[in-house]
Design a protein around this motif. Structure first.
Motif, short mmCIF file in Angstrom:
data_model
loop_
_atom_site.label_atom_id
_atom_site.label_comp_id
_atom_site.label_asym_id
_atom_site.label_seq_id
_atom_site.Cartn_x
_atom_site.Cartn_y
_atom_site.Cartn_z
N ASP A 53 33.61 45.12 60.72
CA ASP A 53 32.40 45.34 59.93
C ASP A 53 31.74 43.98 59.73
O ASP A 53 32.40 42.94 59.82
CB ASP A 53 32.70 46.00 58.58
N ILE A 54 30.45 44.01 59.42
CA ILE A 54 29.70 42.76 59.25
C ILE A 54 29.57 42.36 57.79
O ILE A 54 29.21 41.23 57.47
CB ILE A 54 28.30 42.89 59.90
N CYS A 55 29.87 43.28 56.86
CA CYS A 55 29.67 43.03 55.44
C CYS A 55 30.93 42.42 54.81
O CYS A 55 31.99 43.05 54.79
CB CYS A 55 29.31 44.33 54.72
N GLY A 56 30.79 41.21 54.28
CA GLY A 56 31.93 40.54 53.68
C GLY A 56 32.47 41.24 52.46
O GLY A 56 33.69 41.27 52.22
N LYS A 57 31.60 41.82 51.63
CA LYS A 57 32.04 42.52 50.43
C LYS A 57 32.86 43.76 50.79
O LYS A 57 33.89 44.04 50.17
CB LYS A 57 30.84 42.93 49.58
N LYS A 58 32.40 44.50 51.78
CA LYS A 58 33.18 45.67 52.21
C LYS A 58 34.48 45.24 52.86
O LYS A 58 35.51 45.93 52.72
CB LYS A 58 32.35 46.52 53.18
N ALA A 59 34.45 44.10 53.55
CA ALA A 59 35.67 43.59 54.18
C ALA A 59 36.74 43.30 53.13
O ALA A 59 37.94 43.51 53.36
CB ALA A 59 35.36 42.33 54.98
N GLU A 60 36.31 42.83 51.96
CA GLU A 60 37.27 42.58 50.87
C GLU A 60 37.94 43.87 50.44
O GLU A 60 39.15 43.90 50.16
CB GLU A 60 36.56 41.93 49.70
N PHE A 62 38.26 46.58 52.31
CA PHE A 62 39.08 47.03 53.44
C PHE A 62 40.43 46.31 53.45
O PHE A 62 41.49 46.95 53.48
CB PHE A 62 38.35 46.78 54.77
N THR A 63 40.39 44.99 53.42
CA THR A 63 41.64 44.23 53.53
C THR A 63 42.53 44.39 52.31
O THR A 63 43.75 44.32 52.41
CB THR A 63 41.33 42.74 53.78
N ALA A 64 41.92 44.64 51.14
CA ALA A 64 42.73 44.87 49.93
C ALA A 64 43.54 46.15 50.05
O ALA A 64 44.63 46.26 49.47
CB ALA A 64 41.83 44.93 48.70
N ASN A 65 43.02 47.12 50.80
CA ASN A 65 43.68 48.42 50.92
C ASN A 65 44.42 48.62 52.23
O ASN A 65 45.17 49.60 52.37
CB ASN A 65 42.64 49.54 50.73
N GLY A 68 47.38 43.46 56.34
CA GLY A 68 48.08 43.27 57.60
C GLY A 68 47.47 43.99 58.78
O GLY A 68 47.89 43.78 59.92
N LYS A 69 46.48 44.85 58.54
CA LYS A 69 45.84 45.56 59.65
C LYS A 69 44.78 44.66 60.29
O LYS A 69 44.11 43.89 59.60
CB LYS A 69 45.21 46.86 59.15
N PRO A 70 44.61 44.77 61.60
CA PRO A 70 43.65 43.91 62.30
C PRO A 70 42.21 44.24 61.94
O PRO A 70 41.78 45.39 62.09
CB PRO A 70 43.93 44.18 63.78
N PHE A 71 41.48 43.27 61.43
CA PHE A 71 40.09 43.46 61.02
C PHE A 71 39.28 42.25 61.43
O PHE A 71 39.67 41.12 61.18
CB PHE A 71 40.02 43.65 59.50
N LEU A 340 39.23 48.44 44.39
CA LEU A 340 37.81 48.15 44.52
C LEU A 340 37.52 46.76 43.94
O LEU A 340 37.03 46.63 42.82
CB LEU A 340 36.98 49.21 43.79
N PRO A 341 37.86 45.71 44.69
CA PRO A 341 37.61 44.36 44.19
C PRO A 341 36.12 44.06 44.12
O PRO A 341 35.30 44.70 44.79
CB PRO A 341 38.30 43.48 45.23
N GLY A 342 35.76 43.07 43.29
CA GLY A 342 34.36 42.68 43.17
C GLY A 342 33.68 43.37 42.00
O GLY A 342 34.32 43.97 41.13
N SER A 343 32.36 43.29 41.99
CA SER A 343 31.56 43.83 40.90
C SER A 343 31.39 45.34 41.03
O SER A 343 31.74 45.95 42.05
CB SER A 343 30.19 43.17 40.90
#
Length: 379
Positions: A53-60, A62-65, A68-71, A340-343
């Protein structure tokens, strides 16, 4: 104990249950992966091999949940097919802005929704195209440019050796949110399709918009899934009772936007909560409500008109507030453990751009897993 040892022992001892390792799940690729709800939904049937994905906020999110998965945090335009692993399934929830009825409706060749062609380009560059593909989007895909947007995608998949059909699944069958989406499913020509997943004509998955597009091509697969059981939960069941409402003055300003007829219906309905969106009607802003204990379609928080309000009974009065991030996640079918990290705004964006978990899971269980060679024998 090894399998060989178990077999030898069975000749002299009573048979006992043996935990035989389940064969590896088929791999899948998650393009435009966003907050990872598709990856979560498909995990029972598929193993995530790669996501982007191109969105850094969504990437956070994704990776929080999915630790270890390739992203890969990059635009799909920067992805090379030779750099990603082969997989049984390729899923693409490509951008909807140019196909949405709420947008400019520029069509599937415009800059945002046109990124679907980059998805196809990446698969063209892979060592082997995935046997099964899914393209998910808003139902505007079927009406955009009088169906030509859908037809272009359909024909592009046919040209790449897939048999293709489209279905509409609405999240309202599973969660109290109205969220119809179209799923374009293709299976490679060299694979056998189980008869149980194909119909001889339209069924409950194919409303008039699908039938019309199907009539524009001589090659259309009428996918078949069982109808889900009736949903039991309503919006009132997932509302956080302790969430802070707007103050009295803000609530009054919002309540003043509700049309008189809607306010009467609300008072007579007996509901404790009603959702609504601000809209422009006859040149003025109004807050339109719905009265079926179902939320409207979640959207990203890009502008006031896309923010869903709740009108909540407060003692003998009414108050207003926005949906909470937790409520948004529940409306998408995300588990309580989903992070759901972030604001709050980040959370709204992560959920509003996603695919409802039970919808993707239903498609995986009843169709996608059965299209993978050998998988229908163990699902």
């Amino acid at each position: 104990m090894s399998t060989a040892t178990c077999l030898a022992a069975s000749a002299v001892l009573p048979a006992v249950p043996v935990d035989v390792p389940r064969p590896m799940k088929p791999a899948f690729l998650d393009f435009f992966a966003g907050s990872g709800l598709v990856s979560h939904a498909l995990a029972q049937w598929f193993d995530l091999a790669w996501a982007n994905d191109i969105c850094g906020k969504k990437a956070e999110v994704f990776t929080a949940n999915h630790p270890g998965k390739p992203f890969e945090l990059k635009s799909v335009a920067a992805v090379r097919g030779g750099d990603i692993p082969n997989a049984a399934l390729s899923w693409a929830s490509f951008p909807c802005q140019d196909l949405s009825l709420a947008g400019a409706a520029k069509g599937i060749r415009a800059s945002r929704s046109g990124l679907v062609w980059e998805w196809l380009r990446v698969m063209d560059g892979m060592e082997e195209r995935p046997p099964v593909v899914v393209a998910e989007n808003v139902v505007g895909l079927l009406s955009s440019h009088d169906g030509r947007s859908y037809l272009e995608l359909h024909q592009a998949l046919l040209a790449r050796g897939y048999r293709v059909g489209a279905v509409i699944l609405d999240a309202v069958n599973f969660v109290p949110q109205s969220r119809p989406r179209v799923f374009v499913v293709g299976v490679r020509n060299d694979l056998e399709i189980p008869p149980s997943v194909v119909d001889d004509g339209p069924n409950w998955l194919h409303p008039a918009s699908v039938v019309r597009c199907a009539g524009m091509t001589p090659a259309f697969v009428w996918w078949k899934l069982p109808q889900p059981r009736r949903r039991s939960r309503v919006l009132s069941d997932i509302v956080e009772q302790g969430a802070l409402c707007h103050d009295a003055a803000t609530s009054q300003r919002n309540l003043a936007l509700i049309p008189a007829g809607h306010m009467r219906r609300l008072e007579e309905s007996g509901l404790a909560v009603a959702p609504g969106y601000r809209r422009i009607r006859n040149g003025r802003q109004v807050l339109e409500l719905r009265f079926d204990d179902v939320a409207g379609c979640l959207r990203t928080p890009a502008g006031g008109s896309s923010r869903q309000f709740l009108v909540i009974r407060h003692r003998d009065n009414w108050r207003t507030r926005l949906l909470t991030p937790v409520e948004a996640a529940r409306l998408m079918g995300a588990p309580r453990s989903y992070k759901l990290p972030g604001s709050d705004t980040d959370a709204y964006r992560a959920m509003g751009d996603a695919v409802a978990v039970p919808v993707a899971a239903y498609l995986a269980r009843h169709l996608l897993s059965k299209l993978i060679p050998g998988e229908h024998e163990r699902t």
